[in-house]
Write a protein that holds these residues in place. Structure first.
Motif, PDB file in Angstrom:
ATOM      1  N   ILE A   1     -15.544 -16.854  26.573  1.00 57.87           N
ATOM      2  CA  ILE A   1     -16.027 -15.440  26.364  1.00 57.87           C
ATOM      3  C   ILE A   1     -15.674 -15.419  24.687  1.00 57.87           C
ATOM      4  O   ILE A   1     -14.730 -16.036  24.025  1.00 57.87           O
ATOM      5  N   LEU A   2     -16.476 -14.617  24.154  1.00 59.51           N
ATOM      6  CA  LEU A   2     -16.296 -14.272  22.449  1.00 59.51           C
ATOM      7  C   LEU A   2     -16.214 -12.678  22.806  1.00 59.51           C
ATOM      8  O   LEU A   2     -16.920 -11.992  23.315  1.00 59.51           O
ATOM      9  N   VAL A   3     -15.042 -12.366  22.155  1.00 54.55           N
ATOM     10  CA  VAL A   3     -14.789 -10.797  21.775  1.00 54.55           C
ATOM     11  C   VAL A   3     -15.216 -10.251  20.718  1.00 54.55           C
ATOM     12  O   VAL A   3     -15.047 -10.822  19.879  1.00 54.55           O
ATOM     13  N   ARG A   4     -15.952  -9.225  20.922  1.00 54.03           N
ATOM     14  CA  ARG A   4     -16.560  -8.587  19.772  1.00 54.03           C
ATOM     15  C   ARG A   4     -16.540  -7.131  19.885  1.00 54.03           C
ATOM     16  O   ARG A   4     -16.941  -6.279  20.656  1.00 54.03           O
ATOM     17  N   PRO A   5     -15.805  -6.457  18.656  1.00 51.39           N
ATOM     18  CA  PRO A   5     -15.732  -5.207  18.558  1.00 51.39           C
ATOM     19  C   PRO A   5     -16.914  -4.454  17.969  1.00 51.39           C
ATOM     20  O   PRO A   5     -17.703  -5.239  17.297  1.00 51.39           O
ATOM     21  N   LEU A   6     -17.488  -3.437  18.393  1.00 50.86           N
ATOM     22  CA  LEU A   6     -18.728  -2.905  17.953  1.00 50.86           C
ATOM     23  C   LEU A   6     -18.609  -2.127  16.612  1.00 50.86           C
ATOM     24  O   LEU A   6     -19.734  -1.715  15.845  1.00 50.86           O
TER      25      LEU A   6
ATOM     26  N   GLU B   1     -15.679 -18.779  19.677  1.00 47.83           N
ATOM     27  CA  GLU B   1     -16.916 -18.028  18.894  1.00 47.83           C
ATOM     28  C   GLU B   1     -18.196 -18.849  19.323  1.00 47.83           C
ATOM     29  O   GLU B   1     -19.250 -18.030  18.966  1.00 47.83           O
ATOM     30  N   ASP B   2     -18.158 -19.876  20.076  1.00 51.37           N
ATOM     31  CA  ASP B   2     -19.342 -20.388  20.716  1.00 51.37           C
ATOM     32  C   ASP B   2     -19.604 -19.968  22.098  1.00 51.37           C
ATOM     33  O   ASP B   2     -20.544 -20.568  22.594  1.00 51.37           O
ATOM     34  N   ALA B   3     -19.146 -19.065  22.489  1.00 50.53           N
ATOM     35  CA  ALA B   3     -19.589 -18.553  23.985  1.00 50.53           C
ATOM     36  C   ALA B   3     -20.860 -18.089  24.142  1.00 50.53           C
ATOM     37  O   ALA B   3     -21.183 -17.405  23.166  1.00 50.53           O
ATOM     38  N   THR B   4     -21.242 -17.995  25.363  1.00 48.85           N
ATOM     39  CA  THR B   4     -22.355 -17.478  25.825  1.00 48.85           C
ATOM     40  C   THR B   4     -22.191 -16.216  26.521  1.00 48.85           C
ATOM     41  O   THR B   4     -23.298 -15.367  26.465  1.00 48.85           O
ATOM     42  N   LEU B   5     -20.848 -15.813  26.857  1.00 46.96           N
ATOM     43  CA  LEU B   5     -20.637 -14.607  27.258  1.00 46.96           C
ATOM     44  C   LEU B   5     -19.970 -13.777  26.288  1.00 46.96           C
ATOM     45  O   LEU B   5     -19.203 -14.265  25.754  1.00 46.96           O
TER      46      LEU B   5
ATOM     47  N   ASP C   1     -21.730  -9.272  28.481  1.00 48.92           N
ATOM     48  CA  ASP C   1     -23.176  -9.699  28.688  1.00 48.92           C
ATOM     49  C   ASP C   1     -23.265 -11.370  28.591  1.00 48.92           C
ATOM     50  O   ASP C   1     -22.626 -11.878  27.856  1.00 48.92           O
ATOM     51  N   ASP C   2     -24.403 -11.721  29.089  1.00 48.80           N
ATOM     52  CA  ASP C   2     -24.731 -13.024  29.262  1.00 48.80           C
ATOM     53  C   ASP C   2     -25.709 -13.272  28.062  1.00 48.80           C
ATOM     54  O   ASP C   2     -26.973 -12.856  28.071  1.00 48.80           O
ATOM     55  N   LYS C   3     -25.359 -13.987  26.828  1.00 54.23           N
ATOM     56  CA  LYS C   3     -26.576 -13.872  25.918  1.00 54.23           C
ATOM     57  C   LYS C   3     -27.550 -14.973  26.099  1.00 54.23           C
ATOM     58  O   LYS C   3     -28.627 -15.009  25.351  1.00 54.23           O
ATOM     59  N   THR C   4     -27.526 -15.874  27.112  1.00 55.37           N
ATOM     60  CA  THR C   4     -28.719 -16.824  27.519  1.00 55.37           C
ATOM     61  C   THR C   4     -30.064 -16.071  27.776  1.00 55.37           C
ATOM     62  O   THR C   4     -31.066 -16.389  27.887  1.00 55.37           O
ATOM     63  N   ASN C   5     -29.494 -15.171  28.687  1.00 56.22           N
ATOM     64  CA  ASN C   5     -30.697 -14.409  29.499  1.00 56.22           C
ATOM     65  C   ASN C   5     -30.721 -12.853  29.184  1.00 56.22           C
ATOM     66  O   ASN C   5     -31.402 -12.198  29.896  1.00 56.22           O
ATOM     67  N   GLY C   6     -29.574 -12.434  28.481  1.00 53.56           N
ATOM     68  CA  GLY C   6     -29.461 -10.850  28.206  1.00 53.56           C
ATOM     69  C   GLY C   6     -29.191  -9.775  29.346  1.00 53.56           C
ATOM     70  O   GLY C   6     -29.181  -8.681  29.265  1.00 53.56           O
TER      71      GLY C   6
END
Length: 174
Positions: free
Chosen positions: A16-21, A47-51, A125-130
Motif C-alpha cells: 500500500i502507498l499512503v497518500r494525504p490529499l 512508494e511502488d504500490a498499486t493500492l 483504490d487499486d490504481k491498475t483498474n481504478g
C-alpha cells in the motif's frame, strides 16, 4: 464514530502507498501514523504500490452563545459638542445582571451550542483498474484533549477496520 464500506476484498499483507490529499504539517504527521499502523497490521508500505490509501482531514468549528459583554468601565461622550459638559465615565462596581468589579462572576456563562468536529476520510483504490476497494470515515467532537491524541486514536481504529464494512461504530479516544 466510525463507518466503512468494503467494495471488494482486500488481502492482508498487500502493498500500500499512503497518500494525504493535502500536505499540511498535521497530515504529514498523520501519514506517518497511518504507515506505522498499517505495518503493524501486516501491510507493506511502499512508494511502488498499486493500492493507494488516500486520506483527508476535515474540521468544522462549533458555535457558542455567550452572556454578552461584562463591562467594568463604560465611557460615553456627551452629545453636546459645545465643550461645556465633560465625557461620562461609569465604573460598574456591582451589577447582578452582568457582573461588576465586586462580583465579576457572571450568571450567564458561554455555552457550546454545537461542538467543533474533526473528521478523517480514507479510501483504498487499486490504481491498475481504478476500482475502489474500501472507504472509511471517522468523526469526533473536539473536546479538551489535544487534536494529536484524537487523531492518533482515529487512525488506529480506521486501520483496524480496513477491508471491513462497519456501521456507526463508537470507539474510545484513548
Amino acid at each position: 464514530l466510525l463507518s466503512a464500506v468494503s467494495f471488494r476484498p482486500l488481502s492482508q499483507g498487500s502493498v500500500i502507498l499512503v497518500r494525504p490529499l493535502d500536505n499540511s504539517d498535521h497530515n504529514m504527521a498523520l501519514k506517518k501514523d497511518f504507515e506505522r499502523a498499517l505495518r503493524r497490521k501486516g501491510y507493506t508500505v511502499s512508494e511502488d504500490a498499486t493500492l493507494i490509501f488516500s486520506f483527508e482531514t476535515l474540521d468544522s468549528g462549533g458555535s457558542w452563545t455567550g452572556g454578552g459583554p461584562n463591562r467594568f468601565v463604560e465611557l460615553s461622550n456627551n452629545h453636546d459638542q459645545s465643550g461645556i459638559s465633560t465625557p461620562r465615565v461609569r465604573f460598574n462596581l456591582f451589577d447582578s445582571t452582568r457582573g461588576g468589579i465586586l462580583n465579576s462572576k457572571r450568571r450567564n456563562k458561554t455555552r457550546t451550542g454545537t461542538p467543533s468536529r474533526f473528521r478523517i476520510d480514507v479510501t483504498v483504490d487499486d490504481k491498475t483498474n481504478g476500482k475502489r476497494l474500501w472507504q472509511g470515515w471517522s468523526t469526533t467532537d473536539i473536546g479538551a484533549s489535544g487534536a494529536r491524541d484524537l487523531t492518533r486514536a482515529m487512525v488506529l481504529v480506521l486501520v483496524e477496520m480496513v477491508g471491513q464494512t462497519v456501521r456507526q461504530k463508537s470507539f474510545p479516544l484513548q
